[in-house]
Design a protein around this motif. Structure first.
Motif, PDB file in Angstrom:
ATOM      1  N   ARG A  78      13.986 -12.113 -12.393  1.00  0.00           N
ATOM      2  CA  ARG A  78      14.399 -11.082 -11.439  1.00  0.00           C
ATOM      3  C   ARG A  78      13.296 -10.037 -11.310  1.00  0.00           C
ATOM      4  NH1 ARG A  78      19.568 -11.565  -9.790  1.00  0.00           N
ATOM      5  NH2 ARG A  78      20.876 -12.924 -11.032  1.00  0.00           N
ATOM      6  N   GLY A  79      12.948  -9.716 -10.057  1.00  0.00           N
ATOM      7  CA  GLY A  79      11.895  -8.745  -9.783  1.00  0.00           C
ATOM      8  C   GLY A  79      12.367  -7.741  -8.749  1.00  0.00           C
ATOM      9  N   PRO A  80      11.579  -6.692  -8.483  1.00  0.00           N
ATOM     10  CA  PRO A  80      11.986  -5.669  -7.511  1.00  0.00           C
ATOM     11  C   PRO A  80      11.941  -6.197  -6.082  1.00  0.00           C
ATOM     12  CG  PRO A  80       9.770  -5.262  -8.248  1.00  0.00           C
ATOM     13  CD  PRO A  80      10.294  -6.405  -9.080  1.00  0.00           C
ATOM     14  N   LEU A  81      12.787  -5.626  -5.232  1.00  0.00           N
ATOM     15  CA  LEU A  81      12.829  -6.032  -3.835  1.00  0.00           C
ATOM     16  C   LEU A  81      11.572  -5.587  -3.089  1.00  0.00           C
ATOM     17  CD1 LEU A  81      14.548  -7.354  -1.644  1.00  0.00           C
ATOM     18  CD2 LEU A  81      15.552  -5.139  -1.187  1.00  0.00           C
ATOM     19  N   VAL A  82      11.086  -4.393  -3.394  1.00  0.00           N
ATOM     20  CA  VAL A  82       9.884  -3.864  -2.757  1.00  0.00           C
ATOM     21  C   VAL A  82       8.826  -3.697  -3.840  1.00  0.00           C
ATOM     22  CG1 VAL A  82       8.915  -1.950  -1.439  1.00  0.00           C
ATOM     23  CG2 VAL A  82      11.265  -2.649  -1.054  1.00  0.00           C
ATOM     24  N   PRO A  83       7.693  -4.417  -3.749  1.00  0.00           N
ATOM     25  CA  PRO A  83       6.676  -4.302  -4.793  1.00  0.00           C
ATOM     26  C   PRO A  83       5.957  -2.955  -4.745  1.00  0.00           C
ATOM     27  CG  PRO A  83       5.905  -5.706  -3.031  1.00  0.00           C
ATOM     28  CD  PRO A  83       7.337  -5.367  -2.710  1.00  0.00           C
ATOM     29  N   GLY A  84       5.314  -2.602  -5.839  1.00  0.00           N
ATOM     30  CA  GLY A  84       4.516  -1.389  -5.875  1.00  0.00           C
ATOM     31  C   GLY A  84       5.055  -0.325  -6.799  1.00  0.00           C
ATOM     32  N   GLY A  85       6.301  -0.397  -7.149  1.00  0.00           N
ATOM     33  CA  GLY A  85       6.868   0.564  -8.075  1.00  0.00           C
ATOM     34  C   GLY A  85       7.137   1.919  -7.456  1.00  0.00           C
ATOM     35  N   LEU A  86       7.604   2.806  -8.315  1.00  0.00           N
ATOM     36  CA  LEU A  86       7.948   4.156  -7.889  1.00  0.00           C
ATOM     37  C   LEU A  86       6.717   4.914  -7.403  1.00  0.00           C
ATOM     38  CD1 LEU A  86      10.159   6.271  -7.657  1.00  0.00           C
ATOM     39  CD2 LEU A  86       9.693   6.923 -10.018  1.00  0.00           C
ATOM     40  N   ALA A  87       5.559   4.635  -7.987  1.00  0.00           N
ATOM     41  CA  ALA A  87       4.330   5.317  -7.573  1.00  0.00           C
ATOM     42  C   ALA A  87       4.006   5.031  -6.101  1.00  0.00           C
ATOM     43  CB  ALA A  87       3.172   4.886  -8.461  1.00  0.00           C
ATOM     44  N   MET A  88       4.176   3.788  -5.669  1.00  0.00           N
ATOM     45  CA  MET A  88       3.873   3.451  -4.270  1.00  0.00           C
ATOM     46  C   MET A  88       4.874   4.115  -3.328  1.00  0.00           C
ATOM     47  SD  MET A  88       1.852   2.181  -2.173  1.00  0.00           S
ATOM     48  CE  MET A  88       0.760   1.357  -3.274  1.00  0.00           C
ATOM     49  N   LEU A  89       6.130   4.182  -3.728  1.00  0.00           N
ATOM     50  CA  LEU A  89       7.116   4.875  -2.893  1.00  0.00           C
ATOM     51  C   LEU A  89       6.779   6.359  -2.797  1.00  0.00           C
ATOM     52  CD1 LEU A  89      10.442   3.206  -4.056  1.00  0.00           C
ATOM     53  CD2 LEU A  89       9.113   2.720  -2.006  1.00  0.00           C
ATOM     54  N   ALA A  90       6.301   6.942  -3.886  1.00  0.00           N
ATOM     55  CA  ALA A  90       5.901   8.351  -3.875  1.00  0.00           C
ATOM     56  C   ALA A  90       4.698   8.564  -2.964  1.00  0.00           C
ATOM     57  CB  ALA A  90       5.604   8.820  -5.287  1.00  0.00           C
ATOM     58  N   VAL A  91       3.754   7.622  -2.950  1.00  0.00           N
ATOM     59  CA  VAL A  91       2.582   7.728  -2.076  1.00  0.00           C
ATOM     60  C   VAL A  91       3.011   7.675  -0.612  1.00  0.00           C
ATOM     61  CG1 VAL A  91       0.506   6.488  -1.307  1.00  0.00           C
ATOM     62  CG2 VAL A  91       0.918   6.848  -3.736  1.00  0.00           C
ATOM     63  N   VAL A  92       3.906   6.771  -0.272  1.00  0.00           N
ATOM     64  CA  VAL A  92       4.380   6.645   1.111  1.00  0.00           C
ATOM     65  C   VAL A  92       5.123   7.914   1.539  1.00  0.00           C
ATOM     66  CG1 VAL A  92       5.955   5.384   2.620  1.00  0.00           C
ATOM     67  CG2 VAL A  92       4.460   4.133   1.082  1.00  0.00           C
ATOM     68  N   ALA A  93       6.038   8.378   0.696  1.00  0.00           N
ATOM     69  CA  ALA A  93       6.799   9.590   1.020  1.00  0.00           C
ATOM     70  C   ALA A  93       5.879  10.808   1.063  1.00  0.00           C
ATOM     71  CB  ALA A  93       7.918   9.796   0.004  1.00  0.00           C
ATOM     72  N   GLY A  94       4.928  10.891   0.133  1.00  0.00           N
ATOM     73  CA  GLY A  94       3.992  12.013   0.133  1.00  0.00           C
ATOM     74  C   GLY A  94       3.113  12.034   1.372  1.00  0.00           C
ATOM     75  N   GLY A  95       2.699  10.864   1.824  1.00  0.00           N
ATOM     76  CA  GLY A  95       1.914  10.795   3.056  1.00  0.00           C
ATOM     77  C   GLY A  95       2.698  11.281   4.259  1.00  0.00           C
ATOM     78  N   ALA A  96       3.952  10.898   4.333  1.00  0.00           N
ATOM     79  CA  ALA A  96       4.813  11.347   5.440  1.00  0.00           C
ATOM     80  C   ALA A  96       4.998  12.854   5.387  1.00  0.00           C
ATOM     81  CB  ALA A  96       6.153  10.623   5.388  1.00  0.00           C
ATOM     82  N   LEU A  97       5.243  13.387   4.189  1.00  0.00           N
ATOM     83  CA  LEU A  97       5.417  14.833   4.070  1.00  0.00           C
ATOM     84  C   LEU A  97       4.122  15.586   4.366  1.00  0.00           C
ATOM     85  CD1 LEU A  97       7.698  14.989   0.916  1.00  0.00           C
ATOM     86  CD2 LEU A  97       8.335  15.415   3.290  1.00  0.00           C
ATOM     87  N   ALA A  98       2.970  14.995   4.036  1.00  0.00           N
ATOM     88  CA  ALA A  98       1.692  15.625   4.350  1.00  0.00           C
ATOM     89  C   ALA A  98       1.475  15.713   5.845  1.00  0.00           C
ATOM     90  CB  ALA A  98       0.558  14.847   3.692  1.00  0.00           C
ATOM     91  N   VAL A  99       1.852  14.686   6.586  1.00  0.00           N
ATOM     92  CA  VAL A  99       1.723  14.717   8.049  1.00  0.00           C
ATOM     93  C   VAL A  99       2.624  15.789   8.630  1.00  0.00           C
ATOM     94  CG1 VAL A  99       2.152  13.406  10.168  1.00  0.00           C
ATOM     95  CG2 VAL A  99       0.977  12.320   8.248  1.00  0.00           C
ATOM     96  N   VAL A 100       3.858  15.877   8.120  1.00  0.00           N
ATOM     97  CA  VAL A 100       4.776  16.907   8.602  1.00  0.00           C
ATOM     98  C   VAL A 100       4.228  18.304   8.298  1.00  0.00           C
ATOM     99  CG1 VAL A 100       7.076  17.907   8.266  1.00  0.00           C
ATOM    100  CG2 VAL A 100       6.816  15.447   8.490  1.00  0.00           C
ATOM    101  N   ALA A 101       3.712  18.507   7.071  1.00  0.00           N
ATOM    102  CA  ALA A 101       3.174  19.812   6.697  1.00  0.00           C
ATOM    103  C   ALA A 101       1.949  20.173   7.535  1.00  0.00           C
ATOM    104  CB  ALA A 101       2.816  19.808   5.218  1.00  0.00           C
ATOM    105  N   GLN A 102       1.087  19.197   7.779  1.00  0.00           N
ATOM    106  CA  GLN A 102      -0.107  19.449   8.582  1.00  0.00           C
ATOM    107  C   GLN A 102       0.268  19.892   9.988  1.00  0.00           C
ATOM    108  OE1 GLN A 102      -2.509  16.016   9.265  1.00  0.00           O
ATOM    109  NE2 GLN A 102      -4.144  17.149  10.259  1.00  0.00           N
ATOM    110  N   ASN A 103       1.248  19.219  10.581  1.00  0.00           N
ATOM    111  CA  ASN A 103       1.652  19.585  11.945  1.00  0.00           C
ATOM    112  C   ASN A 103       2.440  20.883  11.974  1.00  0.00           C
ATOM    113  OD1 ASN A 103       0.723  17.507  13.876  1.00  0.00           O
ATOM    114  ND2 ASN A 103       1.697  16.175  12.391  1.00  0.00           N
ATOM    115  N   ALA A 104       3.113  21.222  10.882  1.00  0.00           N
ATOM    116  CA  ALA A 104       3.827  22.503  10.837  1.00  0.00           C
ATOM    117  C   ALA A 104       2.860  23.682  10.771  1.00  0.00           C
ATOM    118  CB  ALA A 104       4.774  22.518   9.633  1.00  0.00           C
ATOM    119  N   LEU A 105       1.701  23.455  10.162  1.00  0.00           N
ATOM    120  CA  LEU A 105       0.704  24.523  10.023  1.00  0.00           C
ATOM    121  C   LEU A 105      -0.142  24.718  11.265  1.00  0.00           C
ATOM    122  CD1 LEU A 105      -0.446  23.829   6.350  1.00  0.00           C
ATOM    123  CD2 LEU A 105       1.081  25.630   7.181  1.00  0.00           C
ATOM    124  N   GLU A 106      -0.093  23.783  12.203  1.00  0.00           N
ATOM    125  CA  GLU A 106      -0.896  23.894  13.436  1.00  0.00           C
ATOM    126  C   GLU A 106      -0.273  24.861  14.416  1.00  0.00           C
ATOM    127  OE1 GLU A 106      -1.438  20.006  15.050  1.00  0.00           O
ATOM    128  OE2 GLU A 106      -2.900  19.474  13.541  1.00  0.00           O
TER     129      GLU A 106
END
Length: 99
Positions: free
Chosen positions: A71-99
């Motif tokens: 048995r393995g995870p449904l989405v590979p990459g672990g919690l770190a990869m999910l944090a990278v994806v979510a952090g990237g999305a939040l960075a785009v939102v923050a960048q556009n909020a500051l403009e």
């Protein structure tokens, strides 16, 4: 009934998409970076994390263990990869909020 609910959920957006396929992209453009980042960045990471927390793993081929499957995870990459994806999305939102 389930068929009625399915039809009422699927039919209106399908009719609009068939009438003018570019309307979805126009709606995404109007929503801006916040909507796009939430829809394609933060929500998928949250959904994958929620799916992992339900402990519903998929079977992964691995010879020699329990009939060849482990048995393995449904989405590979672990919690770190999910944090990278979510952090990237939040960075785009923050960048556009500051403009």
């Amino acid at each position: 009934s389930r068929v009625r609910d399915f039809g009422l959920t699927l039919a209106p957006p399908l009719a609009v998409a068939c009438y003018d396929p570019s309307l979805f992209f126009q709606a995404i453009d109007k929503a801006g970076a916040f909507g796009v980042s939430m829809l394609f960045g933060l929500l998928p990471a949250w959904m994958a994390l929620a799916r992992r927390s339900t402990e519903s793993p998929v079977l992964v081929r691995q010879p020699g263990l329990l009939g060849g499957y482990l048995r393995g995870p449904l989405v590979p990459g672990g919690l770190a990869m999910l944090a990278v994806v979510a952090g990237g999305a939040l960075a785009v939102v923050a960048q556009n909020a500051l403009e």
